[in-house]
Design an enzyme around this catalytic site. Structure first.
Site, PDB file in Angstrom:
ATOM      1  N   HIS A 170       0.817  -1.212   0.000  1.00  0.00           N
ATOM      2  CA  HIS A 170       0.000   0.000   0.000  1.00  0.00           C
ATOM      3  C   HIS A 170       0.854   1.266   0.000  1.00  0.00           C
ATOM      4  O   HIS A 170       0.333   2.360  -0.246  1.00  0.00           O
ATOM      5  CB  HIS A 170      -0.967  -0.002   1.198  1.00  0.00           C
ATOM      6  CG  HIS A 170      -0.311   0.184   2.528  1.00  0.00           C
ATOM      7  ND1 HIS A 170      -0.013  -0.865   3.367  1.00  0.00           N
ATOM      8  CD2 HIS A 170       0.107   1.293   3.186  1.00  0.00           C
ATOM      9  CE1 HIS A 170       0.551  -0.414   4.475  1.00  0.00           C
ATOM     10  NE2 HIS A 170       0.634   0.908   4.391  1.00  0.00           N
ATOM     11  N   ASP A 213       0.519  -7.655   1.278  1.00  0.00           N
ATOM     12  CA  ASP A 213       0.879  -6.247   1.518  1.00  0.00           C
ATOM     13  C   ASP A 213       2.389  -6.046   1.538  1.00  0.00           C
ATOM     14  O   ASP A 213       2.932  -5.360   2.400  1.00  0.00           O
ATOM     15  CB  ASP A 213       0.256  -5.752   2.821  1.00  0.00           C
ATOM     16  CG  ASP A 213       0.170  -4.225   2.882  1.00  0.00           C
ATOM     17  OD1 ASP A 213       0.510  -3.586   1.875  1.00  0.00           O
ATOM     18  OD2 ASP A 213      -0.215  -3.692   3.929  1.00  0.00           O
ATOM     19  N   SER A 244       4.965   2.132   8.122  1.00  0.00           N
ATOM     20  CA  SER A 244       4.639   1.042   7.200  1.00  0.00           C
ATOM     21  C   SER A 244       5.848   0.681   6.344  1.00  0.00           C
ATOM     22  O   SER A 244       6.494   1.545   5.770  1.00  0.00           O
ATOM     23  CB  SER A 244       3.470   1.442   6.304  1.00  0.00           C
ATOM     24  OG  SER A 244       2.293   1.629   7.055  1.00  0.00           O
TER      25      SER A 244
END
Length: 579
Positions: A160, A191, A269
């Site tokens: 993402h 992911d 992230s």
């Protein structure tokens, strides 16, 4: 003289700290001169005679006060006492050397987490498609996240973090240069994304991280990254608090995940999670935001990471995590078990439905009891042994396989045990969770905009709460319907661009198209082909809720060009439908 006498009283007690535990860092930063005073003798003083019970005094008056040090546990002190008792004090003082307490250099202190230099900051410019107006894109925006270097001149980050990217740049720690990066693979389900940089300068002085084993509960973890709020690297620490099959929000899948109590904020992230040995044990990717919880973060563990890397190395691209295409039911109820013919020593789960597109649909049947998968027995609650004292859902065994692999499944059918070798494949959803970076498909005729439904489309139309606001029939198909063929799509009338040709149809929005001129609609390309090649007098669309749209063929096709010009739409269909 009695008046001049000084009164004697109890000596004041020296305060003692309550916590006597000393950490390693406390020892490193202790004043070294104090430690040396414990075993040294000043050069201008004479050593005391160890055979004498009274200490030597110089002159009259009170004895000189000396600082008492707690060195009873010191081996050097013990050897000194032993030598004193033997009457060889002089030699004892000669043998004992002054310990040199090394003050750590800042280089060593800074490198608390090994391979921290391998952590990079990821800058990405995104240009998302506008699924509500599929012929155009949204305004571009920028984001920053984290990543880290692995072997083979590659960098890992979250999927993402680079989704719908138009440009990706990487910056090393302590550097002011941003290097252009190329996206090699994007694993939507797990992911994870893999990047590389062509500039050789980027790889100078950077060592790849080493991957460690799957941590145990309460093992310490350190998350390193570049969260929002600063340009320098950030380190947060915690412990592994849970390990189970987690719901991956971005991938809309369920895979093995770690729950930690270290803070994971926006920008973390893609950053690595290190264990206490400095080895990478996961990738930070999401956190739980809720008013009743605090500091709950989630990490992609090494088995999932290695699956992604090996999948790419094996196939030259990301092929995905396979699934066993069945919906199953727990067999914990004793009456249910008895009625289906299971013995007390047999355990497993019952197959409710099988995906028609799954390879196992040719051998497995509804109401079969899956007893084991690849030789591992499945419990009545659908779990299998994981580690000592732990159990996990048997989907973990499936996720360890690769697309196209075979697996041995043992089932119970009509009180008979059967074994089948099934070929595993990826999940085919009627409403896909992602469009995999491709431009959205659309087809326009007489102002009617036809589109294929996906989760990003529902999110674009109804926001992040689409599961509550979308039409009930679309949600029912999203949650429960199965694709009957590999190329099946759910086609809807997205909207009607108002014109004279479509008077009375303006209120039709997100309604499924069931058939065209009496023929079922399988997918959007199939619908566009039938309409374009139609020679009938009328175009008849059968919609959900028993609605019908009828247009005169020649008039509808002639009006389409004017409607496209009015709304500045370049083409009546997307490029993927033209081929």
């Amino acid at each position: 003289m009695g008046d001049n006498k000084r009164k004697r009283g109890p000596k004041p007690k020296t305060p003692v700290a309550e916590d006597t535990n000393i950490t390693t860092m406390d020892i490193q930063y202790t004043n070294p001169t104090t430690a040396n005073d414990a075993v040294s003798v000043p050069a201008n003083e004479t050593a005391t005679d160890p055979s004498s019970s009274q200490p030597s005094r110089r002159g009259r008056g009170r004895p000189r006060k000396t600082e008492k040090l707690n060195i009873a546990a010191s081996p050097e002190r013990r050897s000194l006492r032993h030598a004193d008792q033997n009457g060889d004090g002089g030699h004892a003082l000669a043998v004992v050397s002054e310990p040199q307490l090394m003050v750590p250099s800042w280089e060593n202190v800074a490198r608390v987490v090994p391979a921290m230099e391998a952590v990079v900051k990821v800058f990405c410019v995104h240009t998302e498609p506008n699924l509500s107006l599929p012929w155009q894109r949204k305004r571009q925006y920028s984001s920053s996240s984290s990543g880290f270097v692995i072997g083979g001149r590659r960098v890992l980050t979250n999927a993402h973090s680079v989704e719908h990217h138009t440009q990706v740049k990487l910056k090393k720690r302590g550097s002011e240069t941003k290097y252009l990066a190329t996206v090699l693979a994007i694993g939507t389900e797990c992911d994870i994304a893999m990047l590389t940089v062509s500039d050789d300068e980027f790889w100078e002085g950077v060592s790849p991280v080493e991957f460690g084993e799957l941590p145990a509960l309460q093992d310490a973890v350190t998350v390193v990254g570049y969260p929002i709020g600063g340009d320098t690297i950030s380190v947060t620490s915690g412990v592994v608090s849970r390990m189970e099959i987690l719901s991956y929000v971005h991938g809309s899948t369920e895979l093995l995940g770690l729950q930690i109590d270290a803070a994971i904020n926006s920008g973390n992230s893609g950053g690595p999670a290190f264990n206490d040995k400095g080895k990478c044990v996961g990738i930070a990717f999401q956190s739980l935001k809720h008013e009743d919880v605090e500091n709950i973060g989630y990490v992609i563990p090494t088995p999932v990471i290695m699956h992604f890397i090996q999948d790419y190395e094996k196939n030259g691209e990301y092929t995905g995590f396979p699934v066993i295409g069945v919906e199953w039911q727990k067999m914990e109820n004793p009456d249910l078990r008895t009625s289906i013919g299971m013995r007390t020593d047999q355990k497993g789960v019952r197959i409710r439905r099988i995906e028609p597109t799954a390879p196992e649909s040719h051998v497995l049947k509804p109401s079969d009891i899956i007893l084991s998968f690849d030789g591992v027995n499945i419990a009545n609650d659908g779990t299998v042994p994981f580690r000592h004292g732990e159990r996990i859902g048997f989907s973990y065994l499936v996720s360890q396989k690769y697309t196209g692999d075979n697996a041995l499944v043992k089932v119970l059918r009509n009180s008979e045990i059967l074994e089948y070798s099934i070929k595993l494949s990826t999940h085919k959803r009627l409403i896909p969770a992602h469009i995999n970076g491709k431009p959205p498909s659309y087809y326009i005729i007489a102002g009617f905009v036809f589109a294929a439904v996906s989760v990003p489309y529902l999110r674009s139309e109804y926001g992040k709460d689409y599961e509550f606001d979308a039409p009930v029939k679309l949600l029912d198909k999203h949650l429960h319907s199965m694709a009957q063929s590999i190329d099946e799509q759910l086609v809807v009338v997205s909207q009607v661009l108002v014109a004279d040709i479509n008077i009375g149809y303006e209120d039709i929005v997100n309604t499924q198209v069931l058939a065209f001129n009496g023929k079922p609609v399988n997918n959007l390309k199939n619908l566009a082909s039938m309409v374009e090649n139609c020679d009938d007098e009328y175009l008849k669309f059968d919609l959900e809720y028993d609605q019908m749209v009828v247009l005169q063929t020649k008039t509808a096709k002639a009006a389409t060009l004017d409607i496209l010009l009015t709304h500045c739409i370049p083409s009546a269909m997307s490029d993927d439908l033209k081929s």
